[in-house]
Design a protein around this motif. Structure first.
Motif, PDB file in Angstrom:
ATOM      1  N   PRO A 324       0.779  -1.244   0.000  1.00 25.98           N
ATOM      2  CA  PRO A 324       0.000   0.000   0.000  1.00 25.98           C
ATOM      3  C   PRO A 324       0.810   1.294   0.000  1.00 25.98           C
ATOM      4  O   PRO A 324       0.470   2.216  -0.753  1.00 25.98           O
ATOM      5  CB  PRO A 324      -0.857  -0.131   1.259  1.00 25.98           C
ATOM      6  CG  PRO A 324      -1.076  -1.609   1.393  1.00 25.98           C
ATOM      7  CD  PRO A 324       0.249  -2.209   0.989  1.00 25.98           C
ATOM      8  N   ILE A 325       1.855   1.411   0.809  1.00 29.84           N
ATOM      9  CA  ILE A 325       2.591   2.678   0.847  1.00 29.84           C
ATOM     10  C   ILE A 325       3.283   2.937  -0.494  1.00 29.84           C
ATOM     11  O   ILE A 325       3.376   4.083  -0.947  1.00 29.84           O
ATOM     12  CB  ILE A 325       3.605   2.702   2.014  1.00 29.84           C
ATOM     13  CG1 ILE A 325       4.158   4.119   2.237  1.00 29.84           C
ATOM     14  CG2 ILE A 325       4.740   1.729   1.783  1.00 29.84           C
ATOM     15  CD1 ILE A 325       3.185   5.075   2.842  1.00 29.84           C
ATOM     16  N   VAL A 402       6.337  -2.045   4.558  1.00 29.95           N
ATOM     17  CA  VAL A 402       5.243  -2.184   5.515  1.00 29.95           C
ATOM     18  C   VAL A 402       5.592  -1.489   6.824  1.00 29.95           C
ATOM     19  O   VAL A 402       4.792  -0.733   7.392  1.00 29.95           O
ATOM     20  CB  VAL A 402       4.917  -3.671   5.749  1.00 29.95           C
ATOM     21  CG1 VAL A 402       3.916  -3.835   6.894  1.00 29.95           C
ATOM     22  CG2 VAL A 402       4.362  -4.299   4.476  1.00 29.95           C
ATOM     23  N   GLY A 405       5.598   2.267   6.320  1.00 31.42           N
ATOM     24  CA  GLY A 405       4.242   2.782   6.322  1.00 31.42           C
ATOM     25  C   GLY A 405       3.684   2.884   7.728  1.00 31.42           C
ATOM     26  O   GLY A 405       3.081   3.904   8.099  1.00 31.42           O
ATOM     27  N   ALA A 406       3.894   1.837   8.524  1.00 27.25           N
ATOM     28  CA  ALA A 406       3.377   1.837   9.894  1.00 27.25           C
ATOM     29  C   ALA A 406       4.026   2.935  10.724  1.00 27.25           C
ATOM     30  O   ALA A 406       3.381   3.522  11.607  1.00 27.25           O
ATOM     31  CB  ALA A 406       3.612   0.473  10.527  1.00 27.25           C
ATOM     32  N   ASP A 409       3.056   6.599   8.546  1.00 26.11           N
ATOM     33  CA  ASP A 409       1.646   6.797   8.183  1.00 26.11           C
ATOM     34  C   ASP A 409       0.819   5.879   9.072  1.00 26.11           C
ATOM     35  O   ASP A 409       0.059   5.034   8.596  1.00 26.11           O
ATOM     36  CB  ASP A 409       1.445   6.476   6.694  1.00 26.11           C
ATOM     37  CG  ASP A 409       0.048   6.812   6.184  1.00 26.11           C
ATOM     38  OD1 ASP A 409      -0.528   7.817   6.657  1.00 26.11           O
ATOM     39  OD2 ASP A 409      -0.457   6.075   5.320  1.00 26.11           O
ATOM     40  N   GLY A 412      -2.718   5.453   8.539  1.00 25.45           N
ATOM     41  CA  GLY A 412      -3.050   5.123   7.159  1.00 25.45           C
ATOM     42  C   GLY A 412      -3.716   6.231   6.367  1.00 25.45           C
ATOM     43  O   GLY A 412      -4.297   5.969   5.311  1.00 25.45           O
ATOM     44  N   VAL A 415      -2.293   6.398   2.745  1.00 25.16           N
ATOM     45  CA  VAL A 415      -2.740   5.249   1.948  1.00 25.16           C
ATOM     46  C   VAL A 415      -4.230   5.353   1.644  1.00 25.16           C
ATOM     47  O   VAL A 415      -4.665   5.108   0.511  1.00 25.16           O
ATOM     48  CB  VAL A 415      -2.411   3.930   2.672  1.00 25.16           C
ATOM     49  CG1 VAL A 415      -3.171   2.761   2.043  1.00 25.16           C
ATOM     50  CG2 VAL A 415      -0.911   3.659   2.630  1.00 25.16           C
ATOM     51  N   ASP A 427      -6.706   0.132  11.038  1.00 25.88           N
ATOM     52  CA  ASP A 427      -5.346   0.646  10.983  1.00 25.88           C
ATOM     53  C   ASP A 427      -4.298  -0.472  10.965  1.00 25.88           C
ATOM     54  O   ASP A 427      -3.295  -0.379  10.258  1.00 25.88           O
ATOM     55  CB  ASP A 427      -5.061   1.554  12.192  1.00 25.88           C
ATOM     56  CG  ASP A 427      -5.836   2.853  12.144  1.00 25.88           C
ATOM     57  OD1 ASP A 427      -6.540   3.102  11.138  1.00 25.88           O
ATOM     58  OD2 ASP A 427      -5.755   3.627  13.121  1.00 25.88           O
ATOM     59  N   HIS A 431      -1.511  -1.282   6.060  1.00 18.31           N
ATOM     60  CA  HIS A 431      -0.253  -1.418   5.326  1.00 18.31           C
ATOM     61  C   HIS A 431       0.069  -2.867   4.945  1.00 18.31           C
ATOM     62  O   HIS A 431       1.072  -3.119   4.277  1.00 18.31           O
ATOM     63  CB  HIS A 431       0.892  -0.824   6.143  1.00 18.31           C
ATOM     64  CG  HIS A 431       0.772   0.661   6.315  1.00 18.31           C
ATOM     65  ND1 HIS A 431       0.937   1.546   5.279  1.00 18.31           N
ATOM     66  CD2 HIS A 431       0.441   1.414   7.414  1.00 18.31           C
ATOM     67  CE1 HIS A 431       0.745   2.784   5.714  1.00 18.31           C
ATOM     68  NE2 HIS A 431       0.442   2.725   6.993  1.00 18.31           N
ATOM     69  N   CYS A 432      -0.777  -3.777   5.340  1.00 15.10           N
ATOM     70  CA  CYS A 432      -0.582  -5.193   4.968  1.00 15.10           C
ATOM     71  C   CYS A 432      -1.948  -5.845   4.769  1.00 15.10           C
ATOM     72  O   CYS A 432      -2.308  -6.782   5.502  1.00 15.10           O
ATOM     73  CB  CYS A 432       0.237  -5.943   6.028  1.00 15.10           C
ATOM     74  SG  CYS A 432      -0.407  -5.727   7.721  1.00 15.10           S
TER      75      CYS A 432
END
Length: 479
Positions: A324-325, A402, A405-406, A409, A412, A415, A427, A431-432
């Motif tokens: 996602p990121i 991942v 991103g966590a 962001d 999220g 994303v 949340d 990212h996964c």
């Protein structure tokens, strides 16, 4: 009879502004013909940068007209056009900003020779940088190859940096020049049957000198104080300045930014100024290493076992990797012509390390899709991430997208904005999403493999493969 000084040409390139423009200041008391030449071939801007250039030229033309002289826009080879125009208007001097790109330096050298043969001269000014790249040297008299000592040296050189030059109130137009192109004939905007890929750009950007000034003022007011704390958070409003495209085409000078930021002050000042100096460092590298856009600065990387894969490259370009990121960043790039700097590092690391795609492929895509596609900064940054450039990231630094991103962001928001098909995920799975249980996927309207792609590579396997590829290169441990 009053004496009329010789006319002069001001050749606008990457300095599309009136304020703090030393080339313009040098000729403002003479009849002047402002010129911009649209070039094709090597060094021509990519698609997104062409969109910006169109609007910037329109803005510059309007500002010049208000001061009494039109902007002449032509298309062709400036090595032929500039001497011809100078002869037409009787200009003995042509003033322009110095550029660092290899093709531009070659063009300027050949234009200089052509003008000199005709008894005219090309005068180059420092318009785009805080300091001339060929004048910044180590104690041993050599170019810098490491950012930190370079930044210290330039900080010292900038003590007593002169203030910006005001824009002229009026200009006297030179006469006798050729007819130029109108905006409709620039040919810089997407046109049918090409899709209008720039449709959303105006909602994100205001090209031109006035837009640059407004952007700087807003950032200083809303973002500078918290810059150090928020610059890595892609969803943060005013976490970054957004000045890079304005700086790239010279709608604002780094000197204007430097002085304004210092006057504002605040907790984020030093961190922000260091980012300005990274841009300077990139141009310093390009000046001394003109091969940088296409060749690794560390020669051992010529033997790196890249695994060129058009399908993987295409998935990355279109934001369909299943990470996602990465996908959010690539979609932000496609729709806005820009990407947050932390996300640029994440997507670049994913491409060259997890996917083992050549860094040149990523550099070329960014060059075509970024409105701030600065050749020096783009190439230097890609080589940094790939580990093959000056002061490069260690080979074992492989961002886990991942975890990135966590960390940056956490809720999220970034994303969810750019990958709306994932917006309803909790949340902990944003990212996964492929790790979310089936019932959570169903509740969020997510079907991995249908509404959102499965990851195109297992991150652990990709990391192990990258480390094995780096280990195969002799001397890589010295990174």
């Amino acid at each position: 009879m009053a004496f009329m000084p010789d006319a002069a040409l001001i050749w606008f390139r990457q300095d599309l502004r009136l304020a703090d423009n030393p080339a313009l200041a040098a000729v403002q008391d003479r009849p002047v013909l402002p010129v911009h030449v649209l070039e094709d071939g090597p060094g021509a801007p990519g698609g997104a940068a062409r969109w910006w250039l169109h609007h910037s030229l329109v803005s510059l033309g309007r500002a010049l007209a208000e001061r009494g002289t039109p902007l002449l826009v032509l298309r062709g080879d400036p090595r032929r056009l500039i001497p011809a125009i100078a002869a037409q208007v009787g200009a003995t001097e042509i003033h322009a900003g110095r550029q660092t790109e290899p093709a531009a330096r070659q063009r300027d050298a050949e234009t200089h020779d052509a003008l000199q043969r005709d008894g005219r001269r090309l005068v180059l000014h420092r318009n785009a940088l805080l300091h001339e790249p060929h004048l910044v040297r180590t104690g041993a008299g050599k170019p810098f190859s490491v950012y930190t000592p370079f930044s210290r040296a330039v900080f010292a050189l900038l003590e007593g940096l002169p203030p910006p030059i005001p824009a002229p109130d009026r200009l006297t137009p030179a006469t006798g020049g050729p007819a130029g192109l109108g905006p409709a004939a620039f040919g810089l905007l997407p046109a049918p049957p090409e899709p209008d890929w720039a449709a959303e750009f105006p909602s994100h950007w205001t090209p031109g000198e006035a837009g640059a000034a407004a952007r700087l003022a807003a950032f200083l007011d809303a973002g500078l104080a918290t810059y150090a704390a928020r610059r890595n958070m892609p969803a943060a409003e005013w976490g970054t300045s957004g000045l890079s495209p304005h700086l790239h085409l010279g709608e604002i000078s780094p000197r204007q930014v430097w002085h304004a930021a210092q006057a504002q002050g605040g907790a984020g000042l030093e961190t922000f100024l260091k980012e300005i100096l990274w841009r300077e460092f990139s141009h310093h590298l390009l000046w001394h290493r003109p091969e940088m856009p296409g060749q690794p600065l560390r020669p051992e990387f010529n033997a790196f076992p890249w695994r060129s894969d058009p399908a993987m490259l295409r998935a990355w370009q279109r934001g369909r990797t299943g990470i996602p990121i990465v996908d959010a960043g690539m979609r932000q790039l496609w729709r806005s012509g820009w990407m947050h700097n932390r996300v640029r590092m994440i997507v670049a690391s994913f491409l060259v390390k997890h996917l083992l795609q050549p860094w040149q492929s990523g550099e070329a895509w960014f060059r075509d899709t970024l409105v701030d596609a600065d050749l020096a900064a783009n190439a230097a940054s890609w080589q940094w991430v790939a580990g093959c450039g000056a002061d490069a990231a260690p080979y074992f630094r492989i961002f886990n997208p991942v975890l990135q991103g966590a960390k940056f962001d956490a809720e999220g928001a970034f994303v969810r904005r750019w990958c709306p098909e994932l917006a309803r995920l909790p949340d902990r799975f944003i990212h996964c999403p492929h790790e979310a249980p089936p019932d959570i996927q169903r509740a969020a309207g997510v079907a991995i493999g249908r509404t959102y792609p499965a990851p195109i590579i297992d991150l652990a396997e990709g990391r192990a493969r990258a480390l094995a590829a780096f280990a195969a290169i002799k001397g890589i441990e010295a990174a």
